[in-house]
Design a protein around this motif. Structure first.
Motif, mmCIF file in Angstrom:
data_model
loop_
_atom_site.group_PDB
_atom_site.id
_atom_site.type_symbol
_atom_site.label_atom_id
_atom_site.label_comp_id
_atom_site.label_asym_id
_atom_site.label_seq_id
_atom_site.Cartn_x
_atom_site.Cartn_y
_atom_site.Cartn_z
ATOM 1 N N GLY A 37 4.755 13.267 -16.559
ATOM 2 C CA GLY A 37 4.734 14.497 -15.780
ATOM 3 C C GLY A 37 4.564 15.746 -16.617
ATOM 4 O O GLY A 37 4.988 16.820 -16.212
ATOM 5 N N GLU A 38 3.955 15.653 -17.776
ATOM 6 C CA GLU A 38 3.806 16.805 -18.660
ATOM 7 C C GLU A 38 2.562 17.628 -18.369
ATOM 8 O O GLU A 38 2.426 18.731 -18.878
ATOM 9 N N LEU A 39 1.634 17.123 -17.594
ATOM 10 C CA LEU A 39 0.394 17.853 -17.335
ATOM 11 C C LEU A 39 0.639 18.954 -16.312
ATOM 12 O O LEU A 39 1.330 18.761 -15.320
ATOM 13 N N ASN A 40 0.057 20.116 -16.557
ATOM 14 C CA ASN A 40 0.186 21.245 -15.644
ATOM 15 C C ASN A 40 -1.117 21.414 -14.870
ATOM 16 O O ASN A 40 -1.903 22.304 -15.148
ATOM 17 N N LEU A 41 -1.341 20.544 -13.915
ATOM 18 C CA LEU A 41 -2.546 20.617 -13.104
ATOM 19 C C LEU A 41 -2.299 21.541 -11.918
ATOM 20 O O LEU A 41 -1.227 21.518 -11.319
ATOM 21 N N PRO A 42 -3.290 22.373 -11.567
ATOM 22 C CA PRO A 42 -3.093 23.269 -10.426
ATOM 23 C C PRO A 42 -3.029 22.482 -9.129
ATOM 24 O O PRO A 42 -3.627 21.420 -8.990
ATOM 25 N N ASP A 43 -2.292 23.033 -8.185
ATOM 26 C CA ASP A 43 -2.151 22.413 -6.878
ATOM 27 C C ASP A 43 -3.455 22.596 -6.104
ATOM 28 O O ASP A 43 -3.853 23.721 -5.824
ATOM 29 N N PRO A 44 -4.154 21.508 -5.774
ATOM 30 C CA PRO A 44 -5.447 21.648 -5.096
ATOM 31 C C PRO A 44 -5.328 22.327 -3.731
ATOM 32 O O PRO A 44 -6.199 23.093 -3.344
ATOM 33 N N GLY A 45 -4.260 22.072 -3.019
ATOM 34 C CA GLY A 45 -4.077 22.701 -1.705
ATOM 35 C C GLY A 45 -3.928 24.202 -1.818
ATOM 36 O O GLY A 45 -4.554 24.970 -1.071
ATOM 37 N N ALA A 46 -3.112 24.645 -2.771
ATOM 38 C CA ALA A 46 -2.914 26.079 -2.970
ATOM 39 C C ALA A 46 -4.204 26.731 -3.449
ATOM 40 O O ALA A 46 -4.526 27.863 -3.054
ATOM 41 N N MET A 51 -8.943 30.158 -2.178
ATOM 42 C CA MET A 51 -10.389 30.284 -2.015
ATOM 43 C C MET A 51 -10.739 30.733 -0.602
ATOM 44 O O MET A 51 -11.628 31.572 -0.405
ATOM 45 N N ILE A 52 -10.021 30.242 0.389
ATOM 46 C CA ILE A 52 -10.265 30.633 1.775
ATOM 47 C C ILE A 52 -9.961 32.112 1.958
ATOM 48 O O ILE A 52 -10.718 32.845 2.611
ATOM 49 N N GLU A 53 -8.866 32.585 1.374
ATOM 50 C CA GLU A 53 -8.512 34.004 1.472
ATOM 51 C C GLU A 53 -9.573 34.881 0.812
ATOM 52 O O GLU A 53 -9.945 35.929 1.344
#
Length: 83
Positions: A37-46, A51-53
């Protein structure tokens, strides 16, 4: 016996492979980091919501530009170049 160029090159390749093997054995690989769990991947949903905003804001700007162009109140001034 004097080492030849081929022997020197093969020795260098073996040393580099040993260094790579030691780095993989002792270092942390991305697969190991993902398991712990060390990877800091961005939350795809957020990210998609952001992007929608941004697209909504862009649509608002394009709507204003379209209204200005279709209103007929836009003036274009052209100046002659002195060349």
């Amino acid at each position: 016996m004097k080492p030849t160029t081929t022997q020197k090159l093969l020795t260098a390749v073996v040393v580099l492979q040993g260094m790579l093997l030691a780095g993989q054995w002792l270092g942390s690989s991305p697969a190991m980091a993902a398991k712990s769990g060390e990877l800091n991947l961005p939350d795809p949903g957020a990210r998609q919501l952001q992007m929608i905003e941004e697209l909504k804001a862009l649509n608002g700007k394009v709507d204003k530009l379209h209204a200005a162009l279709t209103s007929g109140q836009l003036r274009v001034k052209v100046e002659k170049d002195e060349k």
